[in-house]
Design a protein around this motif. Sequence first.
Motif, PDB file in Angstrom:
ATOM      1  N   THR A  22       0.852  -1.182   0.000  1.00 54.69           N
ATOM      2  CA  THR A  22       0.000   0.000   0.000  1.00 54.69           C
ATOM      3  C   THR A  22       0.889   1.232   0.000  1.00 54.69           C
ATOM      4  O   THR A  22       2.107   1.131   0.212  1.00 54.69           O
ATOM      5  CB  THR A  22      -0.959   0.013   1.195  1.00 54.69           C
ATOM      6  N   ALA A  76      -3.131  -1.735   4.573  1.00 54.88           N
ATOM      7  CA  ALA A  76      -3.845  -0.574   4.024  1.00 54.88           C
ATOM      8  C   ALA A  76      -3.494   0.637   4.865  1.00 54.88           C
ATOM      9  O   ALA A  76      -3.454   0.552   6.101  1.00 54.88           O
ATOM     10  CB  ALA A  76      -5.353  -0.805   4.039  1.00 54.88           C
ATOM     11  N   ALA A 115      -8.700  -3.111   3.776  1.00 55.69           N
ATOM     12  CA  ALA A 115      -8.757  -1.857   3.020  1.00 55.69           C
ATOM     13  C   ALA A 115      -9.267  -0.756   3.944  1.00 55.69           C
ATOM     14  O   ALA A 115     -10.003  -1.024   4.903  1.00 55.69           O
ATOM     15  CB  ALA A 115      -9.681  -1.993   1.811  1.00 55.69           C
ATOM     16  N   PHE A 165     -11.024  -3.891  -1.973  1.00 50.48           N
ATOM     17  CA  PHE A 165     -10.608  -2.524  -2.246  1.00 50.48           C
ATOM     18  C   PHE A 165     -11.858  -1.655  -2.281  1.00 50.48           C
ATOM     19  O   PHE A 165     -12.882  -2.066  -2.834  1.00 50.48           O
ATOM     20  CB  PHE A 165      -9.873  -2.430  -3.587  1.00 50.48           C
TER      21      PHE A 165
END
Length: 276
Positions: A22, A76, A115, A165
């Motif tokens: 990420t 994330a 996410a 996502f």
Amino acid sequence: GTLGFVNGTGAAAQFNQPYCITIDAAGNLYVGDRINHAIRKITAAGVVTTLAGSGSAGYTNGTGGAAMFNEPLGVAADAAGNVYVADYINGALRKVTPSGVVTTLSLIPNIFGVAADAAGNIYVADQNNHRIQYFPKGSKTATTVAGGLGLGNSTYQLNFPASVFVDNYGNLYIADAGNHRVQKWSNGGSIVRTVAGNGTPGNDSIRLNNPQAVFVDQRNNLFVADAENHRIMFYDQTRLAGAVAAGNRGAGTLPFQLNFPSGIFVDGNSNMFIAD
């Protein structure tokens, strides 16, 4: 290309199965270094440091090297620079602050991907329960927002989801690994459709094989880490049929080859970052 646990710049650094990736608002990369059981940080200049993790498997909250993970498979970053970690073997959702302080937010057996949206809400791929869980910002209580009806390949079912996502509009894109497809859930799950793959494994422009990660860029294009096909697939807004964006020359270490890519991130300049 050689396994190890070494900080340094560029090729002097070493990883051991970097699985997920990420980027924060400042352009720093964060990598879930799976077999090193650590979260690594890479600056724009390629300088690699260890944000948290000792290099050995364990389950300890703490700061930097005093903290321990056991196979981090999802990372994330939120707007404040915090990194959320799917700590797979420990079955835990962990939080790492920019200074490397690690805490546990929730226990989720077989957590696989994570996410964060722009508001700081967290989504988790709860793989063995075939569902996506949602944690409102600051909450340790989750609700199911996708799947959860048992293993299957019907419209509202998932099969070992590997990652999730969330785009700028709140749409969820799910790497439905066991079904070899990517699903899009929108309007709170009232609209569900397959946007890549068709439920059967393959390596043509329609089929996927064990997709592990998804990313949607600012132009609403979809990128998929098509792991067993050793490639990154690119889909424009029309979806379903895709083109190869990277890899697809067989597993290997030569330039332009990939070997089970499992993480992907595309920045605002359309650069792709791949956890190979």
